[in-house]
Scaffold this motif. Sequence first.
Motif, PDB file in Angstrom:
ATOM      1  N   ALA A 234       0.905  -1.304  -0.070  1.00  0.00           N
ATOM      2  CA  ALA A 234      -0.035   0.020   0.119  1.00  0.00           C
ATOM      3  C   ALA A 234       0.907   1.342  -0.158  1.00  0.00           C
ATOM      4  N   ALA A 235       2.073   1.238   0.823  1.00  0.00           N
ATOM      5  CA  ALA A 235       2.971   2.406   0.662  1.00  0.00           C
ATOM      6  C   ALA A 235       3.666   2.567  -0.656  1.00  0.00           C
ATOM      7  N   HIS A 236       3.998   1.383  -1.036  1.00  0.00           N
ATOM      8  CA  HIS A 236       4.770   1.416  -2.569  1.00  0.00           C
ATOM      9  C   HIS A 236       3.603   2.117  -3.525  1.00  0.00           C
ATOM     10  N   ASP A 237       2.477   1.609  -3.653  1.00  0.00           N
ATOM     11  CA  ASP A 237       1.431   2.060  -4.410  1.00  0.00           C
ATOM     12  C   ASP A 237       1.223   3.632  -4.152  1.00  0.00           C
ATOM     13  N   GLY A 238       0.833   3.691  -2.875  1.00  0.00           N
ATOM     14  CA  GLY A 238       0.642   5.307  -2.584  1.00  0.00           C
ATOM     15  C   GLY A 238       1.772   6.254  -2.948  1.00  0.00           C
ATOM     16  N   LEU A 239       3.054   5.636  -2.927  1.00  0.00           N
ATOM     17  CA  LEU A 239       4.195   6.525  -3.213  1.00  0.00           C
ATOM     18  C   LEU A 239       4.061   6.837  -4.723  1.00  0.00           C
ATOM     19  N   TYR A 240       3.904   6.085  -5.585  1.00  0.00           N
ATOM     20  CA  TYR A 240       3.511   6.384  -7.002  1.00  0.00           C
ATOM     21  C   TYR A 240       2.247   7.170  -7.266  1.00  0.00           C
ATOM     22  N   ALA A 241       1.266   6.947  -6.593  1.00  0.00           N
ATOM     23  CA  ALA A 241      -0.163   7.896  -6.635  1.00  0.00           C
ATOM     24  C   ALA A 241       0.437   9.282  -6.309  1.00  0.00           C
ATOM     25  N   GLU A 242       1.217   8.976  -5.278  1.00  0.00           N
ATOM     26  CA  GLU A 242       1.569  10.687  -4.568  1.00  0.00           C
ATOM     27  C   GLU A 242       2.204  11.296  -5.524  1.00  0.00           C
ATOM     28  N   ALA A 243       3.364  10.772  -6.169  1.00  0.00           N
ATOM     29  CA  ALA A 243       4.030  11.216  -7.097  1.00  0.00           C
ATOM     30  C   ALA A 243       3.252  11.852  -8.223  1.00  0.00           C
TER      31      ALA A 243
ATOM     32  N   VAL B 247      -2.898   8.739 -10.953  1.00  0.00           N
ATOM     33  CA  VAL B 247      -3.018   7.417 -11.835  1.00  0.00           C
ATOM     34  C   VAL B 247      -2.952   6.408 -10.709  1.00  0.00           C
ATOM     35  N   GLY B 248      -3.684   5.320 -11.357  1.00  0.00           N
ATOM     36  CA  GLY B 248      -3.613   4.112 -10.433  1.00  0.00           C
ATOM     37  C   GLY B 248      -5.275   3.284 -10.653  1.00  0.00           C
ATOM     38  N   THR B 249      -5.144   2.397  -9.562  1.00  0.00           N
ATOM     39  CA  THR B 249      -6.408   1.480  -9.604  1.00  0.00           C
ATOM     40  C   THR B 249      -6.938   1.804  -8.234  1.00  0.00           C
ATOM     41  N   LEU B 250      -8.163   2.234  -8.206  1.00  0.00           N
ATOM     42  CA  LEU B 250      -8.887   2.567  -7.060  1.00  0.00           C
ATOM     43  C   LEU B 250     -10.012   1.037  -6.424  1.00  0.00           C
ATOM     44  N   ARG B 251      -9.712   0.519  -5.471  1.00  0.00           N
ATOM     45  CA  ARG B 251     -10.372  -0.618  -5.108  1.00  0.00           C
ATOM     46  C   ARG B 251     -11.408  -0.257  -4.152  1.00  0.00           C
ATOM     47  N   LEU B 252     -12.733  -0.777  -4.754  1.00  0.00           N
ATOM     48  CA  LEU B 252     -13.754  -0.228  -4.005  1.00  0.00           C
ATOM     49  C   LEU B 252     -14.622  -1.365  -3.617  1.00  0.00           C
ATOM     50  N   GLY B 253     -15.087  -1.650  -2.407  1.00  0.00           N
ATOM     51  CA  GLY B 253     -15.859  -2.458  -1.755  1.00  0.00           C
ATOM     52  C   GLY B 253     -17.177  -2.280  -1.869  1.00  0.00           C
ATOM     53  N   LEU B 254     -18.236  -3.085  -2.111  1.00  0.00           N
ATOM     54  CA  LEU B 254     -19.636  -2.671  -2.308  1.00  0.00           C
ATOM     55  C   LEU B 254     -20.443  -3.704  -1.668  1.00  0.00           C
ATOM     56  N   VAL B 255     -21.481  -3.302  -0.846  1.00  0.00           N
ATOM     57  CA  VAL B 255     -22.393  -4.217  -0.382  1.00  0.00           C
ATOM     58  C   VAL B 255     -23.515  -4.546  -1.338  1.00  0.00           C
ATOM     59  N   PRO B 256     -23.977  -5.622  -1.477  1.00  0.00           N
ATOM     60  CA  PRO B 256     -24.980  -5.901  -2.306  1.00  0.00           C
ATOM     61  C   PRO B 256     -26.369  -5.044  -2.171  1.00  0.00           C
ATOM     62  N   LEU B 257     -27.045  -4.724  -2.990  1.00  0.00           N
ATOM     63  CA  LEU B 257     -28.579  -3.947  -2.982  1.00  0.00           C
ATOM     64  C   LEU B 257     -28.090  -2.759  -1.957  1.00  0.00           C
ATOM     65  N   GLY B 258     -27.149  -1.929  -2.234  1.00  0.00           N
ATOM     66  CA  GLY B 258     -27.224  -0.728  -1.438  1.00  0.00           C
ATOM     67  C   GLY B 258     -28.154   0.293  -2.441  1.00  0.00           C
ATOM     68  N   GLY B 259     -28.732   1.229  -1.697  1.00  0.00           N
ATOM     69  CA  GLY B 259     -29.746   2.150  -2.214  1.00  0.00           C
ATOM     70  C   GLY B 259     -29.003   3.291  -2.939  1.00  0.00           C
ATOM     71  N   PHE B 260     -27.816   3.105  -3.330  1.00  0.00           N
ATOM     72  CA  PHE B 260     -26.968   4.009  -4.072  1.00  0.00           C
ATOM     73  C   PHE B 260     -26.295   3.676  -5.242  1.00  0.00           C
ATOM     74  N   GLU B 261     -26.493   4.266  -6.368  1.00  0.00           N
ATOM     75  CA  GLU B 261     -25.982   3.736  -7.572  1.00  0.00           C
ATOM     76  C   GLU B 261     -24.413   4.047  -7.622  1.00  0.00           C
ATOM     77  N   PRO B 262     -23.744   2.888  -7.327  1.00  0.00           N
ATOM     78  CA  PRO B 262     -21.996   3.071  -7.471  1.00  0.00           C
ATOM     79  C   PRO B 262     -21.545   3.873  -8.500  1.00  0.00           C
TER      80      PRO B 262
END
Length: 302
Positions: free
Chosen positions: A73-82, A90-105
Amino acid sequence: MDIKQLKFLIALDETRHFGQAATRCHITQPTLSMRLRNLEEELGLPLVRRGQRFEGFTAEGERILAWARSLMAAHDGLYAEASACRGQLVGTLRLGLVPLGGFEPMRLLSLFRRQHPNLRFQLFALSSEQILEGLTRNQLDLGLSYLDRLAREQFDSLELADTRMGLLYDQRHFSFTQTSLNWEQLGSLPLGLLSSGMHFRQSIDHAFRSRGLIAQPLLESDSVHNLLQAVSAGLCCAVMPLNGGLEVGNPHLRLLPIAEAHTLAPLGLILRRSAPRSALAEACFEEARRALADELRLSADR
């Protein structure tokens, strides 16, 4: 030791399979095994329990794995910070979602993409407990989950929606003349529900119990896709979020509001407080905060 060895270790944890971990890392399985044995020799510790197949991590391996995730995480964060310092994100955002949330992700992803066109996304459908664990272990950057079990000293959160419920049905198989239903009426219908233990299902069970009723679903599944298939086949109706957009794209599906039906807690965007936090997660969290503030301001002006 190099960063690739840590990537291999994390890939093995996520796939729980030597061959799949090797494929994910674009190397052969013998190479993966050799590099992990080199790491064990360098640390002087057994990390992986091996038999004819992967059997898990040793106690020492679990502790090293936690450090590996923090270092990655620190390695990826270093490149993202740069990248952020260069005016890019730049990079990949990892997003966890609950099923059937009442908000369109996809509203969030579209917002992030407009502001940061070089972003990529990984989405994971998880329970609220798994999302909090993933954030804690640095397996996720952000979570879209319910806020009732949140340790406020460990997580920042942004409330997004109060999830209201409706009955999803296929008009080829079911017909209703009412403009809304109550929970007593639902008791006589064949219902398809999310599996027990999921937050959305717990809210449904609570609504039934508080009225002296018991939910007796015809079908239970942890897959939203399976529930939609069952509804389209006429096997059952399903309790779904009103604003989830699940009926969009199928001309036969209808969503009828249920009176006094909402989840036990609001849905929100969650960010871990402790370091290391990725620049991607922090930037996107602030983008969502600003967008919500703008929406509230526009609503107040109307």
